[in-house]
Design a protein around this motif. Structure first.
Motif, PDB file in Angstrom:
ATOM      1  N   PRO A   1       0.802  -1.238   0.000  1.00 25.50           N
ATOM      2  CA  PRO A   1       0.000   0.000   0.000  1.00 25.50           C
ATOM      3  C   PRO A   1       0.832   1.284   0.000  1.00 25.50           C
ATOM      4  O   PRO A   1       0.462   2.253  -0.662  1.00 25.50           O
ATOM      5  CB  PRO A   1      -0.821  -0.111   1.291  1.00 25.50           C
ATOM      6  N   GLU A   2       1.961   1.277   0.699  1.00 26.34           N
ATOM      7  CA  GLU A   2       2.800   2.486   0.729  1.00 26.34           C
ATOM      8  C   GLU A   2       3.332   2.817  -0.659  1.00 26.34           C
ATOM      9  O   GLU A   2       3.346   3.971  -1.083  1.00 26.34           O
ATOM     10  CB  GLU A   2       3.979   2.313   1.690  1.00 26.34           C
ATOM     11  N   MET A   3       3.773   1.768  -1.381  1.00 22.14           N
ATOM     12  CA  MET A   3       4.296   1.993  -2.727  1.00 22.14           C
ATOM     13  C   MET A   3       3.163   2.367  -3.686  1.00 22.14           C
ATOM     14  O   MET A   3       3.360   3.198  -4.584  1.00 22.14           O
ATOM     15  CB  MET A   3       5.035   0.768  -3.247  1.00 22.14           C
ATOM     16  N   ALA A   4       1.989   1.789  -3.499  1.00 22.41           N
ATOM     17  CA  ALA A   4       0.846   2.129  -4.350  1.00 22.41           C
ATOM     18  C   ALA A   4       0.493   3.605  -4.182  1.00 22.41           C
ATOM     19  O   ALA A   4       0.174   4.286  -5.154  1.00 22.41           O
ATOM     20  CB  ALA A   4      -0.352   1.251  -3.995  1.00 22.41           C
ATOM     21  N   LYS A   5       0.571   4.107  -2.960  1.00 24.04           N
ATOM     22  CA  LYS A   5       0.297   5.526  -2.717  1.00 24.04           C
ATOM     23  C   LYS A   5       1.327   6.397  -3.415  1.00 24.04           C
ATOM     24  O   LYS A   5       0.983   7.386  -4.055  1.00 24.04           O
ATOM     25  CB  LYS A   5       0.281   5.833  -1.225  1.00 24.04           C
ATOM     26  N   GLU A   6       2.599   6.012  -3.319  1.00 25.33           N
ATOM     27  CA  GLU A   6       3.651   6.777  -4.010  1.00 25.33           C
ATOM     28  C   GLU A   6       3.449   6.748  -5.515  1.00 25.33           C
ATOM     29  O   GLU A   6       3.637   7.758  -6.204  1.00 25.33           O
ATOM     30  CB  GLU A   6       5.028   6.219  -3.659  1.00 25.33           C
ATOM     31  N   LEU A   7       3.074   5.588  -6.035  1.00 25.80           N
ATOM     32  CA  LEU A   7       2.821   5.443  -7.469  1.00 25.80           C
ATOM     33  C   LEU A   7       1.659   6.336  -7.889  1.00 25.80           C
ATOM     34  O   LEU A   7       1.748   7.062  -8.885  1.00 25.80           O
ATOM     35  CB  LEU A   7       2.522   3.984  -7.806  1.00 25.80           C
ATOM     36  N   ASP A   8       0.578   6.308  -7.126  1.00 28.82           N
ATOM     37  CA  ASP A   8      -0.587   7.135  -7.454  1.00 28.82           C
ATOM     38  C   ASP A   8      -0.270   8.623  -7.349  1.00 28.82           C
ATOM     39  O   ASP A   8      -0.737   9.417  -8.168  1.00 28.82           O
ATOM     40  CB  ASP A   8      -1.767   6.769  -6.553  1.00 28.82           C
ATOM     41  N   ASP A   9       0.543   8.996  -6.367  1.00 22.88           N
ATOM     42  CA  ASP A   9       0.957  10.401  -6.244  1.00 22.88           C
ATOM     43  C   ASP A   9       1.757  10.818  -7.475  1.00 22.88           C
ATOM     44  O   ASP A   9       1.576  11.910  -8.010  1.00 22.88           O
ATOM     45  CB  ASP A   9       1.786  10.621  -4.975  1.00 22.88           C
ATOM     46  N   TRP A  10       2.651   9.950  -7.931  1.00 20.08           N
ATOM     47  CA  TRP A  10       3.461  10.245  -9.122  1.00 20.08           C
ATOM     48  C   TRP A  10       2.562  10.362 -10.351  1.00 20.08           C
ATOM     49  O   TRP A  10       2.729  11.270 -11.164  1.00 20.08           O
ATOM     50  CB  TRP A  10       4.516   9.151  -9.330  1.00 20.08           C
TER      51      TRP A  10
ATOM     52  N   PRO B   1      -1.749   8.868 -16.379  1.00 20.44           N
ATOM     53  CA  PRO B   1      -1.722   7.484 -16.868  1.00 20.44           C
ATOM     54  C   PRO B   1      -2.314   6.531 -15.830  1.00 20.44           C
ATOM     55  O   PRO B   1      -2.331   6.830 -14.635  1.00 20.44           O
ATOM     56  CB  PRO B   1      -0.227   7.212 -17.058  1.00 20.44           C
ATOM     57  N   GLY B   2      -2.784   5.395 -16.291  1.00 21.53           N
ATOM     58  CA  GLY B   2      -3.245   4.357 -15.382  1.00 21.53           C
ATOM     59  C   GLY B   2      -2.033   3.734 -14.682  1.00 21.53           C
ATOM     60  O   GLY B   2      -0.879   4.002 -15.040  1.00 21.53           O
ATOM     61  N   ARG B   3      -2.293   2.912 -13.701  1.00 22.21           N
ATOM     62  CA  ARG B   3      -1.184   2.295 -12.969  1.00 22.21           C
ATOM     63  C   ARG B   3      -0.245   1.492 -13.868  1.00 22.21           C
ATOM     64  O   ARG B   3       0.969   1.630 -13.756  1.00 22.21           O
ATOM     65  CB  ARG B   3      -1.710   1.409 -11.847  1.00 22.21           C
ATOM     66  N   PRO B   4      -0.767   0.648 -14.774  1.00 20.93           N
ATOM     67  CA  PRO B   4       0.156  -0.118 -15.629  1.00 20.93           C
ATOM     68  C   PRO B   4       1.062   0.786 -16.471  1.00 20.93           C
ATOM     69  O   PRO B   4       2.261   0.548 -16.588  1.00 20.93           O
ATOM     70  CB  PRO B   4      -0.766  -0.957 -16.513  1.00 20.93           C
ATOM     71  N   GLU B   5       0.483   1.841 -17.055  1.00 23.16           N
ATOM     72  CA  GLU B   5       1.279   2.761 -17.865  1.00 23.16           C
ATOM     73  C   GLU B   5       2.287   3.509 -17.011  1.00 23.16           C
ATOM     74  O   GLU B   5       3.425   3.732 -17.416  1.00 23.16           O
ATOM     75  CB  GLU B   5       0.373   3.743 -18.609  1.00 23.16           C
TER      76      GLU B   5
END
Length: 64
Positions: free
Chosen positions: A29-38, A46-50
């Motif tokens: 979850p911590e990395m998912a939050k960082e990914l979504d913030d980016w 972009p979507g998560r895969p992109e």
């Protein structure tokens, strides 16, 4: 009774010309939050895969 019209405002996603290998990834979850913030900082959201593809590409270029 008048028919309702539905307007599709979503832009179609562009598909890669060549199908690549499917890679499944689990992230904490911590990395998912960082990914979504980016992702939210990108102009085209972009979507998560992109987003993952772009970050991998950036990481591989930085390695060179």
């Amino acid at each position: 009774m008048a028919k309702s019209t539905r307007v599709n405002t979503k832009t179609p996603k562009k598909r890669a010309p060549i199908t690549g290998d499917l890679v499944g990834v689990r992230i904490q979850p911590e990395m998912a939050k960082e990914l979504d913030d980016w992702r939210r900082k990108q102009d085209d959201l972009p979507g998560r895969p992109e987003a993952i593809r772009r970050l991998v590409e950036l990481g591989l270029k930085a390695k060179k």
